[in-house]
Design an enzyme around this catalytic site. Structure first.
Site, PDB file in Angstrom:
ATOM      1  N   ASP A  13       3.890  66.839  24.498  1.00  0.00           N
ATOM      2  CA  ASP A  13       4.339  66.226  24.553  1.00  0.00           C
ATOM      3  C   ASP A  13       5.571  67.512  26.003  1.00  0.00           C
ATOM      4  O   ASP A  13       6.519  67.367  26.271  1.00  0.00           O
ATOM      5  CB  ASP A  13       5.453  65.671  24.065  1.00  0.00           C
ATOM      6  N   HIS A  41       0.402  60.370  27.563  1.00  0.00           N
ATOM      7  CA  HIS A  41       0.808  61.170  28.977  1.00  0.00           C
ATOM      8  C   HIS A  41       1.148  60.404  29.935  1.00  0.00           C
ATOM      9  O   HIS A  41       0.585  59.778  29.538  1.00  0.00           O
ATOM     10  CB  HIS A  41      -0.880  61.992  29.171  1.00  0.00           C
ATOM     11  N   THR A 300       3.509  57.146  19.470  1.00  0.00           N
ATOM     12  CA  THR A 300       4.185  56.514  18.156  1.00  0.00           C
ATOM     13  C   THR A 300       5.963  56.036  18.280  1.00  0.00           C
ATOM     14  O   THR A 300       6.309  55.229  17.220  1.00  0.00           O
ATOM     15  CB  THR A 300       4.066  56.932  16.957  1.00  0.00           C
ATOM     16  N   GLY A 413      12.181  65.748  36.597  1.00  0.00           N
ATOM     17  CA  GLY A 413      12.138  64.295  37.158  1.00  0.00           C
ATOM     18  C   GLY A 413      10.570  63.216  36.545  1.00  0.00           C
ATOM     19  O   GLY A 413      10.111  64.056  37.094  1.00  0.00           O
TER      20      GLY A 413
HETATM   21  P1  GDP Z   1       2.908  64.819  27.524  1.00  0.00           P
HETATM   22  O1  GDP Z   1       2.134  65.144  26.704  1.00  0.00           O
HETATM   23  O2  GDP Z   1       2.617  66.581  27.530  1.00  0.00           O
HETATM   24  O3  GDP Z   1       1.919  64.420  28.985  1.00  0.00           O
HETATM   25  O4  GDP Z   1       4.726  64.574  27.773  1.00  0.00           O
HETATM   26  P2  GDP Z   1       4.844  63.000  27.602  1.00  0.00           P
HETATM   27  O5  GDP Z   1       4.513  62.293  28.240  1.00  0.00           O
HETATM   28  O6  GDP Z   1       4.682  63.100  26.232  1.00  0.00           O
HETATM   29  O7  GDP Z   1       6.570  63.372  27.113  1.00  0.00           O
HETATM   30  C1  GDP Z   1       7.365  63.666  28.777  1.00  0.00           C
HETATM   31  C2  GDP Z   1       7.997  63.143  28.738  1.00  0.00           C
HETATM   32  O8  GDP Z   1       9.437  62.799  29.538  1.00  0.00           O
HETATM   33  C3  GDP Z   1       7.598  61.668  29.409  1.00  0.00           C
HETATM   34  O9  GDP Z   1       9.187  60.872  28.671  1.00  0.00           O
HETATM   35  C4  GDP Z   1       7.914  61.877  31.452  1.00  0.00           C
HETATM   36  O10 GDP Z   1       8.489  60.949  31.706  1.00  0.00           O
HETATM   37  C5  GDP Z   1       9.116  62.988  31.176  1.00  0.00           C
HETATM   38  N1  GDP Z   1       9.042  63.726  32.285  1.00  0.00           N
HETATM   39  C6  GDP Z   1       8.295  64.789  32.523  1.00  0.00           C
HETATM   40  N2  GDP Z   1       9.214  65.787  32.852  1.00  0.00           N
HETATM   41  C7  GDP Z   1      10.378  65.067  33.110  1.00  0.00           C
HETATM   42  C8  GDP Z   1      11.392  65.773  33.807  1.00  0.00           C
HETATM   43  O11 GDP Z   1      10.712  66.787  34.535  1.00  0.00           O
HETATM   44  N3  GDP Z   1      12.379  65.056  33.859  1.00  0.00           N
HETATM   45  C9  GDP Z   1      12.791  64.469  33.041  1.00  0.00           C
HETATM   46  N4  GDP Z   1      13.669  63.896  32.694  1.00  0.00           N
HETATM   47  N5  GDP Z   1      11.541  64.111  32.423  1.00  0.00           N
HETATM   48  C10 GDP Z   1      10.168  64.282  32.670  1.00  0.00           C
HETATM   49  P1  IMO Z   2       0.684  64.974  23.800  1.00  0.00           P
HETATM   50  O1  IMO Z   2      -1.037  64.964  24.118  1.00  0.00           O
HETATM   51  C1  IMO Z   2       3.133  65.327  20.140  1.00  0.00           C
HETATM   52  C2  IMO Z   2       1.008  65.891  16.407  1.00  0.00           C
HETATM   53  C3  IMO Z   2       1.474  65.019  15.734  1.00  0.00           C
HETATM   54  C4  IMO Z   2       1.082  65.431  13.619  1.00  0.00           C
HETATM   55  C5  IMO Z   2      -0.154  66.417  14.221  1.00  0.00           C
HETATM   56  C6  IMO Z   2      -1.616  66.029  13.711  1.00  0.00           C
HETATM   57  O2  IMO Z   2       0.773  63.571  23.848  1.00  0.00           O
HETATM   58  O3  IMO Z   2       0.777  66.200  23.501  1.00  0.00           O
HETATM   59  P2  IMO Z   2      -3.125  63.683  14.900  1.00  0.00           P
HETATM   60  O4  IMO Z   2      -2.537  63.080  15.053  1.00  0.00           O
HETATM   61  O5  IMO Z   2      -3.552  65.203  16.067  1.00  0.00           O
HETATM   62  O6  IMO Z   2      -4.092  64.270  13.560  1.00  0.00           O
HETATM   63  O7  IMO Z   2      -1.370  65.069  14.254  1.00  0.00           O
HETATM   64  O8  IMO Z   2       0.134  66.312  15.708  1.00  0.00           O
HETATM   65  N1  IMO Z   2       0.914  65.706  17.218  1.00  0.00           N
HETATM   66  C7  IMO Z   2       0.762  65.498  18.867  1.00  0.00           C
HETATM   67  N2  IMO Z   2       2.660  65.290  19.160  1.00  0.00           N
HETATM   68  N3  IMO Z   2       2.432  65.134  21.070  1.00  0.00           N
HETATM   69  C8  IMO Z   2       0.799  64.668  21.218  1.00  0.00           C
HETATM   70  O9  IMO Z   2       0.354  64.481  21.847  1.00  0.00           O
HETATM   71  C9  IMO Z   2       0.798  64.432  19.491  1.00  0.00           C
HETATM   72  N4  IMO Z   2      -0.538  64.450  18.756  1.00  0.00           N
HETATM   73  C10 IMO Z   2      -0.770  64.860  17.649  1.00  0.00           C
HETATM   74  O10 IMO Z   2       2.740  64.338  15.288  1.00  0.00           O
HETATM   75  O11 IMO Z   2       2.194  66.885  13.569  1.00  0.00           O
HETATM   76 MG    MG Z   3       2.800  63.482  25.001  1.00  0.00          MG
END
Ligand code: GDP
Ligand code: IMO
Ligand code: MG
Length: 422
Positions: A13, A41, A300, A413
């Protein structure tokens, strides 16, 4: 020309989707190389806001070929739902292909993920996303798996399923679940074949051609290094390799052809799921990071544990991935903080260490912090390095120094254009 892996440098994340969406404006091809729809993502651009789970984050550029490659595990139901969602926003998805070698997440994998997690007691629970990831990769390694390409060979598919289903049902019943019916699964496979058969191909010729023609190729990682099957906090990990080494394997590209590795890293740390996370703040500072950063899981909805930037974990990540640049995200989340801490080492049994130890020792590690002054001004509208507040630049320099990697981008952002590119 470049072949750039974009990978998570922390516990997932970090903002990979957001960075890939930006880079994909100029990419010829985006390849998801591992994981399944456990990913969330988030992408915010002119089409709206999306949480992509298995569809690559290059889908919004009609000129980009998007590939879900061999290293992934695919739940067709989830993928089809996701495609319908982005198509409803006006996005053309004709350029999306799925590798025939990717593995199918079957309904019994989803059920087993749930049942296996229930059967683990207390400390042994992993906190998976319940997307069937572990059971599907386990079947792949044990050679019981069904591949996406098998859908195109109905007789072969039926024989494979007939062989594997009794074993799966035995385990399901042992864990107290309802066994699954062969006929229902075959009917499901038929609907998948009809709905996505035209997207299933041997992706290798296309990928090889793109690389040889010196196109711009992005390899999109899922999760982050701390949940890598081999180098993360085992057993609190996922069942694939999110590190850059996994990108070549999963995408079908030789390691010598990968030119850049971008480590995506938050300006602080978050984690969901069980396992050691030394920098977790269980106090009001953690809550403040969660509130300011809106730290709730994109897949989730679980609240993410939050803490300060971990300078030890980033060194671990930098070595394992060979980062050529960092994309530091969510700087703006720290805009209101009076002071900001950075973890520079761990205390373990009275000694100071600067590495990530194995899991039982990691559970005992306590972070050692240094404190930096905040900048207390909004960075959201900043688009150049020189316009960032001085204290923010000093803080970012420190993160880069701890990682030993130059900064390539700073995200201020969630929206596509809210980015400082160096
Ligand atoms: P990923 O799984 O690595 O693609 O990341 P996620 O989407 O799960 O989590 C990143 C969160 O931060 C999302 O809600 C994005 O919209 C938000 N986000 C990403 N970059 C920025 C940023 O620079 N600033 C802020 N405030 N939110 C961001
Ligand atoms: P993105 O790509 C954050 C975590 C789960 C758990 C462990 C194993 O959005 O960064 P799984 O379902 O893969 O067997 O779970 O990995 N987990 C994540 N945590 N971002 C994710 O994906 C995740 N995908 C799995 O919470 O600890
Ligand atoms: Mg994510």
């Amino acid at each position: 020309m470049s072949v750039t892996a974009v990978v998570g440098a922390q516990w997932g994340d970090e903002g990979k989707g957001r960075i890939v969406d930006w880079l994909a404006q100029k990419a010829d091809m985006v390849i998801r190389f591992q994981g399944g729809d456990n990913a969330g993502h988030t992408v915010v651009n002119e089409f709206g806001k999306f949480a992509l789970h298995i569809v690559p984050s290059g889908i919004f550029n009609p000129a980009t070929v998007n590939i879900i490659s061999a290293g992934t595990v695919v739940n067709p139901d989830g993928m089809l739902k996701e495609l319908a969602h982005v198509e409803a926003a006006g996005v053309n998805t004709d350029n999306l292909y799925v590798s025939s070698a990717a593995h199918l997440v079957m309904p019994y994998h989803l059920l087993l993920d749930e049942l296996q997690e229930q059967a683990r007691s207390g400390k042994h629970k992993i906190g998976t996303t319940k997307r069937g990831i572990g059971p599907t990769y386990a079947d792949k390694a044990a050679r019981w798996g069904l591949r996406v390409g098998d859908l195109l060979h109905p007789e072969h598919f039926e024989k494979r399923l007939a062989n594997v289903l009794p074993k799966k049902n035995l385990e399901i019943e042992r864990l107290g679940g309802e066994p699954m019916e062969m006929d229902e699964l075959l009917a499901l496979a038929r609907t998948w074949r009809e709905a996505m058969g035209h997207r299933i191909i041997d992706v290798l010729p296309m990928i090889r051609e793109a690389v040889l023609a010196e196109k711009d190729v992005l390899l999109e990682g899922q999760l982050g290094v701390m949940r890598d099957l081999d180098w993360g906090t085992y057993p609190y990990v996922t069942s694939s390799n999110p590190i850059a080494g996994g990108a070549g394997v999963g995408a079908g590209i030789p390691p010598t052809r990968i030119t850049d590795v971008i480590g995506v890293v938050k300006a602080y740390c978050t984690a969901v799921g069980a396992g050691p996370f030394p920098v977790e703040l269980k106090d009001e500072w953690g809550q403040r990071l969660r509130d300011e950063g809106n730290e709730y899981g994109a897949t989730t909805g679980r609240p993410r544990a939050c803490g300060w930037f971990d300078g030890v974990a980033i060194r671990h990540a930098a070595w394992l991935n060979g980062f050529t640049g960092l994309a530091i995200t969510k700087l703006d989340v720290l805009d209101t903080f009076e002071e900001i801490k950075v973890c520079t080492g761990y205390k373990l049994d009275g000694e100071i260490i600067d590495y990530v130890p194995d899991t039982p020792a990691y559970e005992k590690c306590e972070p050692i912090y240094e404190t930096w002054p905040g900048w207390q001004t909004s960075t959201r509208d900043t688009r150049s390095w020189d316009d960032l507040p001085k204290n923010a630049r000093t803080f970012l320099h420190r993160l880069s120094e701890l990682a030993g990697v130059r900064i390539q981008m700073v995200s201020v952002g969630a929206a596509r254009e809210e980015l400082v590119v160096l």
